[in-house]
Design a protein around this motif. Structure first.
Motif, PDB file in Angstrom:
ATOM      1  N   GLY A  30      -4.141 -17.125  17.671  1.00  0.00           N
ATOM      2  CA  GLY A  30      -4.389 -16.693  19.050  1.00  0.00           C
ATOM      3  C   GLY A  30      -3.557 -17.490  20.042  1.00  0.00           C
ATOM      4  N   HIS A  49      -4.771 -16.754  25.895  1.00  0.00           N
ATOM      5  CA  HIS A  49      -4.944 -15.777  24.820  1.00  0.00           C
ATOM      6  C   HIS A  49      -5.753 -14.595  25.333  1.00  0.00           C
ATOM      7  CE1 HIS A  49      -6.301 -14.141  21.009  1.00  0.00           C
ATOM      8  NE2 HIS A  49      -7.522 -14.206  21.472  1.00  0.00           N
ATOM      9  N   ASP A  81      -4.500  -9.383  21.378  1.00  0.00           N
ATOM     10  CA  ASP A  81      -4.682  -9.783  19.999  1.00  0.00           C
ATOM     11  C   ASP A  81      -5.121  -8.591  19.157  1.00  0.00           C
ATOM     12  OD1 ASP A  81      -4.656 -11.795  18.093  1.00  0.00           O
ATOM     13  OD2 ASP A  81      -6.838 -11.863  18.112  1.00  0.00           O
TER      14      ASP A  81
END
Ligand code: C2E
Ligand code: MG
Ligand code: MG
Length: 593
Positions: free
Chosen positions: A299, A317, A322
């Motif tokens: 991450g 992040h 993601d």
């Protein structure tokens, strides 16, 4: 129940990951020396597990472990003290032990102690006769035990310390995260990844100055980072020029990141190659114990990649990014199986209509993927991912073969003059692409005029020279060529003029607001059609959703159109039925006139 110290001792032993590993000469030579010094047939490096003594190395012993209960080595490990039993039969504790009953009369064991003071086991020698041990023999045994520990630590450190920077590696990061989970579960922390330079910058330094200079640069950077982090915070080397560390507890994210930026600027200024590198920082917050060490690192590292595109070179992040990256990766992994399975992929067909007559002149074959778990995945999502990989070639081949088989199936009824197939930019680089397209037609006895190849304007402009050569060759074979998504790819007029295409398909984005004459989109579309005609192209408008748009396009002299208003992409049999209904109706005037 064993006490806390015993649990911590066992933990120290397990972390070394020594138990049940294969024998190794580096330990065996120490055991042999111990046996020679004492002139005794039996010696061993014996580690004290929860219920057994396990031998990492042994001389003169057949088995690789004995029960821990009543084993003298366990006493050595627990007490971390040297132990000598001169005569088992005279010793109240050990006379009736496993070893005693098996005929052992003499034992000497030196403790194997970690730096933290945990006794892991013992380096021991055994004899079948009672005997005394001299001070010199015992001193040697203690020295050899220290050598065993040095060897254990050396092997443990291998792969945990980066040889260039001396920083702990990703392996150590994983172990330290496990400790953090045990000691501070539920705490909020941040993992920070500092990416010192882009890959291309590292390769440029390597080419210009050599590998040794890159090592110097990374070493300098790691030292500066250590200084700016202060004592007590460990920096890990997690990639070639990538460092990571965990925030201290209780810091506020924004304040910490700001501080960090100041320190990284100081760090950057102290590096001798600062002018040719760009540092990027990625931050990933997490609750200790809820995310794996690898996920935390991934991450933060992926945030560092995102940071490359931002002004201040720091990115937090983002779970959304993601998830998107992970989905893309998953799709790429699964597409190979889809190509092999055969039943996950299929083609749908969307008709192309001649505006002046309302006749269907052909259809575009559009790829569909039904993923076994995710359901239908749009080609707009998976094509851009797979076309950059080795899947591009078999995918295009599958589409070509399936579309041409379909054409053959439809031929006896004479229903469809032409099929269009989309190919990817990557296919342009395949040396045999033209031959494969020709072979797809030849083996089925189809004339080249039945196939049209669509290539997007941006794919063409990616590799203009390669595209031009390939398209010229294709045109010579008599296969029709269409420039897809026209208007989105920045081609120059001069280049367009040289392209041997017959068709341009104006991109659907220009049609969305085409509801009135002389609006802004009207002017654009009018100009594009005029230009395409002057260059000698036939024009197809994509994405026609309303009769108004169809009527405007007809007035502008656009020859053909494709869009939901005429028909959505259809399954093969549905398309055949649609077409035969329509041919029965051929005399009717198009409804947008
Ligand atoms: P494209 O080649 O420009 O195909 C036209 C896309 O527009 C198709 O999307 C089609 O379903 C959609 N469309 C048609 N009429 C309308 C309309 O009236 N309104 C709207 N909003 N959309 C309309 P699809 O099938 O999702 O394909 C998306 C893109 O994926 C295609 O754009 C093409 O670039 C690519 N693609 C599809 N099949 C293949 C293939 O077999 N090979 C390659 N390389 N690319 C493919
Ligand atoms: Mg297309
Ligand atoms: Mg298009």
């Amino acid at each position: 129940m064993r006490d806390d110290h015993e649990e911590a001792r066992l933990d120290a032993l397990y972390q070394l990951k020594l138990l049940d590993t294969s024998p190794s000469e580096s330990f065996d030579r120490i055991t042999r020396l111990a046996s020679q010094i004492f002139g005794l047939p039996v010696a061993a490096i014996s580690l004290t597990d929860r219920d057994r003594q396990w031998f990492k190395s042994r001389v003169g012993v057949a088995h690789c472990s004995i029960p821990r209960d009543t084993a003298p080595c366990a006493q050595v490990a627990e007490s971390s003290q040297l132990l000598v039993i001169e005569d088992f039969s005279a010793d109240p504790c050990y006379a009736d032990s496993v070893l005693g009953r098996a005929g052992t009369r003499f034992y000497a064991g030196a403790p194997l102690v970690t730096r933290d003071g945990y006794g892991l086991g013992s380096l021991c020698v055994l004899g079948t006769e009672p005997r005394k041990a001299t001070d010199a023999e015992l001193a040697s045994l203690v020295d050899l035990a220290a050598m065993v520990m040095a060897q254990i630590e050396l092997e443990h450190a291998f792969g945990r310390i980066d040889p260039v920077t001396g920083l702990p590696t990703r392996n150590q990061f994983r172990d330290d995260m496990a400790d953090l989970e045990r000691d501070h579960p539920g705490e909020q922390r941040f993992a920070i990844v500092v990416d010192m330079a882009r890959d291309d910058q590292i390769s440029r330094i390597t080419r210009a100055l050599g590998l040794a200079r890159v090592d110097d640069f990374i070493r300098e950077a790691s030292q500066a980072l250590r200084v700016s982090l202060g004592p007590g915070r460990i920096a890990y080397q997690v990639g070639n020029a990538q460092f990571a560390f965990i925030s201290p507890p209780g810091v506020e994210q924004l304040a910490y990141v700001t501080l960090l930026k100041a320190s990284f600027e100081a760090m950057h200024a102290s590096s001798s190659v600062r002018f040719v590198t760009n540092v990027a920082i990625g931050v990933r917050s997490f609750i200790v114990g809820t995310v794996s060490a690898d996920d935390v690192l991934r991450g933060a590292a992926s945030a560092a990649q995102d940071a490359r595109g931002t002004d201040n070179a720091i990115a937090l992040h983002s779970p959304a990014n993601d998830i998107a990256h992970r989905r893309q990766y998953g799709l790429l992994q699964d597409f190979g199986a889809a190509l092999e399975a055969g039943d996950e992929l299929r083609l749908m067909y969307q008709p192309r209509i001649e505006l002046a007559t309302g006749r269907c002149l052909g259809a575009e074959a559009l790829l569909r993927w039904r993923h076994p778990k995710l359901g239908d995945v749009s080609p707009a999502e998976f094509i851009p991912i797979i076309e950059q990989t080795s899947h591009a070639r078999p995918t295009t081949q599958w589409v070509l073969d399936t579309a041409m088989d379909q054409l053959v199936e439809w031929t006896p009824s004479g229903i469809l003059p032409m099929l269009s197939v989309n190919i990817s930019a990557a296919n342009l680089g395949e040396a045999d692409i033209i031959q494969r397209i020709q072979r797809a037609l030849l083996t089925r006895n189809l004339p080249p005029g039945r196939l049209e190849i669509e290539l997007t304007e941006s794919a063409i402009m990616d590799q203009p020279d390669q595209a031009l050569a390939m398209l010229r060759e294709l045109a010579r074979t008599g296969i029709c060529l269409a420039i897809d998504d026209f208007g989105t790819g920045h081609s120059s007029l001069a280049y367009l003029q040289r392209l041997p295409a017959r068709i341009v398909k104006i991109d659907q984005t220009f049609m969305q607001n085409l509801t009135e004459m002389h609006g802004p989109d009207f002017v654009l579309v009018e100009t594009m059609i005029g230009l395409a005609h002057k260059l000698g192209y036939r024009v197809v408008a994509e994405g026609i959703e309303t009769p108004e748009a169809a009527a405007i396009l007809m007035q502008l002299g656009c020859e053909e159109a494709q869009g939901f208003w005429f028909a959505r992409p259809m399954e093969a049999d549905q398309f055949a039925a649609w077409l035969s209904d329509r041919q029965d109706d051929e005399t009717a005037e198009p409804s947008y006139i």
